[in-house]
Enzyme design. Structure first.
Site, PDB file in Angstrom:
ATOM      1  N   ASP A   1       5.873   2.115   2.014  1.00  0.00           N
ATOM      2  CA  ASP A   1       4.935   1.019   2.257  1.00  0.00           C
ATOM      3  C   ASP A   1       4.263   1.259   3.616  1.00  0.00           C
ATOM      4  O   ASP A   1       4.918   1.181   4.656  1.00  0.00           O
ATOM      5  CB  ASP A   1       5.706  -0.313   2.261  1.00  0.00           C
ATOM      6  CG  ASP A   1       4.805  -1.525   2.407  1.00  0.00           C
ATOM      7  OD1 ASP A   1       3.648  -1.374   2.831  1.00  0.00           O
ATOM      8  OD2 ASP A   1       5.263  -2.643   2.107  1.00  0.00           O
ATOM      9  N   HIS A   2       2.952   1.510   3.589  1.00  0.00           N
ATOM     10  CA  HIS A   2       2.254   1.882   4.818  1.00  0.00           C
ATOM     11  C   HIS A   2       2.092   0.705   5.777  1.00  0.00           C
ATOM     12  O   HIS A   2       1.679   0.897   6.929  1.00  0.00           O
ATOM     13  CB  HIS A   2       0.879   2.476   4.497  1.00  0.00           C
ATOM     14  CG  HIS A   2       0.472   3.585   5.418  1.00  0.00           C
ATOM     15  ND1 HIS A   2       0.869   3.638   6.726  1.00  0.00           N
ATOM     16  CD2 HIS A   2      -0.294   4.682   5.221  1.00  0.00           C
ATOM     17  CE1 HIS A   2       0.359   4.717   7.298  1.00  0.00           C
ATOM     18  NE2 HIS A   2      -0.352   5.375   6.406  1.00  0.00           N
ATOM     19  N   ARG A   3       2.397  -0.491   5.349  1.00  0.00           N
ATOM     20  CA  ARG A   3       2.394  -1.622   6.278  1.00  0.00           C
ATOM     21  C   ARG A   3       3.581  -1.540   7.224  1.00  0.00           C
ATOM     22  O   ARG A   3       3.510  -1.980   8.378  1.00  0.00           O
ATOM     23  CB  ARG A   3       2.464  -2.951   5.511  1.00  0.00           C
ATOM     24  CG  ARG A   3       1.302  -3.243   4.588  1.00  0.00           C
ATOM     25  CD  ARG A   3       1.575  -4.495   3.779  1.00  0.00           C
ATOM     26  NE  ARG A   3       2.800  -4.369   2.971  1.00  0.00           N
ATOM     27  CZ  ARG A   3       3.304  -5.350   2.226  1.00  0.00           C
ATOM     28  NH1 ARG A   3       2.707  -6.541   2.204  1.00  0.00           N
ATOM     29  NH2 ARG A   3       4.406  -5.167   1.525  1.00  0.00           N
TER      30      ARG A   3
ATOM     31  N   PRO B   1       0.839  -1.206   0.000  1.00  0.00           N
ATOM     32  CA  PRO B   1       0.000   0.000   0.000  1.00  0.00           C
ATOM     33  C   PRO B   1       0.869   1.251   0.000  1.00  0.00           C
ATOM     34  O   PRO B   1       1.522   1.564   0.996  1.00  0.00           O
ATOM     35  CB  PRO B   1      -0.813  -0.128   1.297  1.00  0.00           C
ATOM     36  CG  PRO B   1      -0.004  -1.028   2.167  1.00  0.00           C
ATOM     37  CD  PRO B   1       0.743  -1.955   1.266  1.00  0.00           C
TER      38      PRO B   1
END
Length: 443
Positions: free
Chosen positions: A414-416, A238
């Site tokens: 990467d928003h994770r 994401p």
């Protein structure tokens, strides 16, 4: 007695299944030595030159430039005992293949050995001694002995396959399509012994035929691998992208000072060099940016080193070689490493190993005059920084409008792995270091 061996296409990097033949460095009749470069191929990762592990005389080139070949498939035949020949001409390739040893003898080269995939290669008409149709066999057997003079027939892979299946020598044909490209109809006509069809001038000249106004390029090699990687990244991680505009006038003034110093004489220090150093310093304060999401293990892996990828545009497509342990290098050493890395990339000589295991990437889109963009994260990493063009821009300094050197940064992460706070803090740190390199003393 002559002794013939097949030279199979090596697996030049772990996991590769095929490669495109770019150019031969030898021709039938040439004498070669051990480890001499005989062919240049392009894999999904890079262009690679392949050496041959034997000495001898080349008797046949089994594939042509532009052809895609599976790993393990034979691409060249060599006589490793030419001393017993009564004449310089080699026996027919079909006879040579009857005495072909197993491919397992090719152990001197990395990637050769136990891969038994030769049977997956498309059969060459006339290669087997028991071929039922002698006419196609003769046509293929004599083709290598013709002096080609570097000429490569223009034909798409399906047409090349058709020609092989029908025993037609493409070197003997003149293509009727636009630009002299050989078509399926040309091949069928040659196989049937009839005249090849000719293009209709009225249709071609009128401009109503779209095929005469288009150019199609097969998707292969680096371009194919890059496309697959970007799609996988875009739909797996994401992405969040943040932007920052900064005044880098102090950085550009500092660069001029370094260019005049004795220590940096002959060293190419660019805005990219400063950005690389800033990324390494900022990553120590925000280690999340240099971590990676391990889906299989359900873990976030933090890296205590920075293998910095530098995105480089080359004639064969985008490649991202790495500066290993960039965080341990001085500004001077970092400048030299980036300069060498980009020079090799532009020459198309980047090796597959040089592009593996990166932890962070910088893309310098500013060299194309672009202000900013939304870069896509490289698979296996969690962030990428894009540098825009440095331009003279009106800027408020101490309440007054002045012309300053201004740069736009964009960071995708990467928003994770990276939350908005960590991403913002990292980008702010990079911006502060580029706006005023003296800030590095406080880190």
């Amino acid at each position: 007695m002559p002794e013939y061996k097949h030279f199979p296409l090596a697996d030049t990097a772990e996991g590769l299944t095929e490669a495109d033949i770019i150019a031969w460095q030898v021709k039938p009749g040439d004498t070669v030595t051990v480890n001499q470069i005989v062919v240049e191929v392009e894999t999904a990762k890079a262009a690679v030159e392949l050496p041959i592990p034997w000495a001898g005389v080349v008797t046949e080139l089994l594939v042509e430039p532009g052809q895609t070949v599976e790993v393990g498939a034979p691409i060249l035949t060599i006589d490793v005992d030419p001393g017993g020949k009564a004449a310089p001409s080699a026996p027919a390739p079909a006879a040579a293949k009857e005495e072909e040893p197993a491919e397992e003898e090719m152990k001197p080269l990395v990637g050769y050995g136990s891969k038994a995939v030769v049977t997956q290669r498309r059969a060459r008409k006339g290669a087997a001694p028991a071929a039922p149709d002698p006419a196609p066999a003769a046509a293929v057997a004599v083709a290598p002995s013709k002096p080609k003079g570097g000429y490569v027939p223009l034909a798409k892979p399906p047409v090349r396959k058709l020609a092989k299946d029908l025993g037609v020598d493409l070197h003997a044909l003149t293509g009727t399509a636009n630009g002299g490209v050989i078509t399926r109809d040309d091949v069928h006509a040659a196989a049937n012994g009839s005249a090849a069809p000719t293009a209709t001038p009225s249709v071609v000249d009128s401009g109503y035929d779209p095929a005469t106004r288009e150019r199609r390029v097969p998707i292969k090699g680096v371009r194919k691998a890059t496309a697959a990687a970007m799609v996988r990244s875009a739909y797996t991680a994401p992405h969040v992208t943040e932007f920052l505009t900064i005044d880098v006038t102090p950085m550009m003034e500092f660069r001029e000072k370094l260019k005049k110093s004795r220590e940096f004489a002959g060293v190419k220090v660019t805005p990219l060099t400063f950005a690389a150093k800033a990324v390494c310093l900022a990553a120590k304060r925000t280690p999340d940016i240099n971590a990676v999401w391990d889906e299989a293990a359900q873990e976030i892996v933090f890296k205590d080193y920075v293998h910095l990828g530098i995105a480089a545009a080359t004639p064969r497509g985008l490649v991202v070689p790495k500066v290993r342990d960039a965080d341990s290098l001085s500004l001077k050493d970092l400048a030299a490493a980036i300069s060498e890395l980009t020079d090799v990339a532009r020459q198309g000589k980047t090796t597959p190993a040089a592009m593996l295991h990166g932890t962070f990437t910088i893309s310098n889109i500013g060299v194309f005059g672009i202000d900013t963009g939304t870069p896509i994260i490289n698979p296996g990493e969690s962030a990428i920084l894009a540098l825009g063009a440095i331009k003279d821009t009106p800027w408020v300094v101490d309440g007054e409008i002045k012309v300053r050197k201004v740069l736009q940064l964009s960071l995708s992460f990467d928003h994770r792995v990276v939350d908005g706070q960590q991403g913002s803090e990292f980008l702010a740190d990079v911006g502060a270091l580029l706006a005023d390199p003296a800030v590095a003393i406080t880190y």
